[in-house]
Design an enzyme around this catalytic site. Structure first.
Site, PDB file in Angstrom:
ATOM      1  CG  ASP A 122       0.484  -2.226  -0.893  1.00 44.12           C
ATOM      2  OD1 ASP A 122       0.948  -2.834   0.099  1.00 44.12           O
ATOM      3  OD2 ASP A 122      -0.463  -2.655  -1.576  1.00 44.12           O
TER       4      ASP A 122
ATOM      5  CB  SER B 113      -6.509   2.115   2.187  1.00 38.66           C
ATOM      6  OG  SER B 113      -5.489   2.743   1.422  1.00 38.66           O
ATOM      7  CE  LYS B 114      -2.000  -5.489   0.758  1.00 40.03           C
ATOM      8  NZ  LYS B 114      -1.694  -5.217  -0.630  1.00 40.03           N
ATOM      9  NE  ARG B 115      -5.386   2.109  -4.058  1.00 37.66           N
ATOM     10  CZ  ARG B 115      -6.425   2.870  -4.390  1.00 37.66           C
ATOM     11  NH1 ARG B 115      -6.259   4.143  -4.654  1.00 37.66           N
ATOM     12  NH2 ARG B 115      -7.630   2.360  -4.437  1.00 37.66           N
TER      13      ARG B 115
END
Ligand code: GLU
Length: 511
Positions: free
Chosen positions: A271, A266-268
């Site tokens: 990040d 995921s993007k998380r």
């Protein structure tokens, strides 16, 4: 065996930045199309107007271009099946939905949101776990199957909203052979009466996708595993539309997994790990939030492509470096994995390093010159080229060369204690003093080769073996015991600076 008319499509929805997994899907499509001498289509699936994000289509095009994927037919390129944006094909889909109704394979449904909700609650109360609009429940709902023909006509004419649903026949076996997953068998009782045409007149993904794949002559549907659950419905649609004979083959690609292998990337995760999962930088037009891009982070397109190709596929040999042409040759569905692919950015960095090494020194130097300037370092392109040559094998990204070169621009402030105690001795001092003197009187070109010669002459005349004092020499010049080629380092430093650093070390370090 080559099939003459392979046609594949990449069919993203313009709902935001293209995820790197989408780029991999596009890449596998491209590899297969090129290998088979076929065509690669780009189709923009923009029928969900609530999720449309301005700029997303341009982003997709730029991203594909950046990784080197060439589109044969698409919104920009045109082609025999234009338009390639589904919103511009709206009317076409209705025709097919209505045809299905005429043939008894679909029906109008007039249920309001409240009525659908009530059905769900009723079923839940009766302990039906996943409430569905299907062969059983549709008989209790408001649709053209339950209402008298006259009432249906009135509903349609009144202008009140309605949808068209597929009428899934009970007791049908659905089987298809996925090129990656093998045989998939599902019973039609597991499939609900999905909406084909929405109340805004737009088709759903399912209808539009099947109609377009058929009309555009698609032979292979290569897409992410998240679409596997929809595939049985798609098979039914091909059947009901009378297109089963020319149904494309399916290939559902493995998911990209989090770096630790647990769950979907995921993007998380990106990040948290400080790495990109978008090919290009993306600024969300609504929130203004900016996401990292592979391109802006310094990944080379060739490295990105090679890295992505290996996320879910391997050639079955030891070879890891593949140009696009080599990937096109080597790709095969047999070697695409069923299991998810762990997104290991370290591997991506390794790929970047491999491709960085192959880059032209002068071109890289020009690229990083602005970074030197921004640090207040003014050097000629020629000097920058030498620095690139010296350091590019030691970094993963071009921009790291600038940081790694700091030692060239300021003489050591301290000296590594461990190296001092091990290597800084009487003999080293004699060698370094002698070398300093030899350099002061040397007036030839200050090139790595010449410097090496001066050094070796000096050591020879002093009767000192190079191996015993090289690390001390490096320590004097750089403050540490290991680093890039020392002769080139000295060439870049220049004669005066070398002499100055040698003298400094002699003054500061006791024998
Ligand atoms: N529009 C779908 C997506 O965004 C396409 C899925 C497919 O390739 O069938 O992924």
């Amino acid at each position: 065996m080559s099939q003459p008319n392979v046609r594949v499509r990449f069919a993203p929805s313009p709902t935001g930045a293209l995820h790197i997994g989408g780029v991999r899907t596009a890449l596998y499509n491209y590899l297969y199309a090129r290998q088979q001498g076929g065509q690669m289509l780009l189709r923009i699936e923009d029928t969900d107007q609530n999720r449309y994000v301005p700029g997303a289509e341009e982003y997709i095009l730029q991203a594909l271009e950046w990784v080197g994927i060439q589109i044969d037919e698409g919104p920009q390129q045109g082609g025999p099946h234009a338009p390639y944006r589904q919103s511009e094909r709206k009317e076409m889909y209705r025709e097919y939905a209505e045809r299905l109704i005429r043939e008894g394979k679909a029906y109008y449904a007039f249920d309001t949101a409240d009525e659908l909700d009530a059905m769900r609650k009723r079923l839940e109360a009766a302990n039906v776990p996943a409430a569905q609009y299907n062969a059983i429940t549709r008989l209790q709902m408001k649709n053209s199957l339950t209402l008298p023909a006259e009432e249906t006509r009135q509903h349609l004419e009144s202008g009140e909203p309605y949808v068209i649903r597929i009428k899934v026949q009970p007791k049908e076996d659905i089987r298809f052979n996925d090129l990656i997953r093998g045989w998939v068998a599902v019973h039609s009782s597991q499939i609900d009466d999905k909406v084909l045409l929405k109340s805004d007149g737009m088709p759903t993904y399912h209808l539009a996708n099947i109609v377009d794949d058929h009309l555009m002559g698609i032979t292979h549907v290569i897409r992410g595993e998240e679409w596997l659950p929809s595939a049985p419905l798609h098979v039914l649609l091909y059947r009901y539309l009378g297109w089963a004979d020319t149904m494309p083959q399916f290939a559902h690609l493995p998911l990209l997994l989090k770096p630790d292998g647990n769950g979907k990337l995921s993007k998380r995760d990106a990040d948290a790990g400080g790495f990109p999962i978008f090919p290009l930088e993306w600024t969300d037009p609504k929130s203004g939030e900016k996401a990292l891009g592979f391109r802006e982070e310094g990944y080379l397109p060739e490295a990105t492509t090679n890295f992505l190709a290996f996320l879910g596929w391997n050639p079955g040999t030891e070879q890891e470096l593949f140009t696009m042409d080599e990937l096109i040759q080597a790709f095969s569905f047999d070697r695409v994995h069923k299991a998810g692919a762990r997104f290991d950015i370290q591997k991506g960095n390794w790929y970047n390093q491999q491709y960085l090494k192959q880059q032209d020194d002068a071109a890289l130097a020009r690229e990083i010159q602005p970074l030197f300037t921004s640090k207040g370092i003014q050097i000629t392109d020629e000097q920058a080229t030498k620095i690139v040559h010296l350091l590019k094998e030691r970094v993963h990204f071009a921009k790291e060369i600038v940081d790694e070169s700091a030692f060239l621009f300021s003489s050591p402030e301290s000296y590594d204690e461990a190296v001092v105690s091990k290597r800084w001795n009487e003999e080293a001092l004699r060698a370094i003093g002698g070398f300093r003197d030899a350099l002061s009187t040397y007036d030839g070109d200050f090139t790595a080769d010449n410097i090496k010669e001066v050094l070796h002459h000096t050591l020879e005349s002093l009767g000192i073996k190079a191996g015993k004092v090289m690390q001390a020499l490096r320590l004097a010049l750089t403050g540490v015991g290991a680093g890039p080629d020392l002769m080139i380092t000295m060439e870049i430093l220049g004669k005066e600076e070398v002499i100055k650093r040698l003298q400094n070390a002699i003054d500061r370090l006791p024998a």
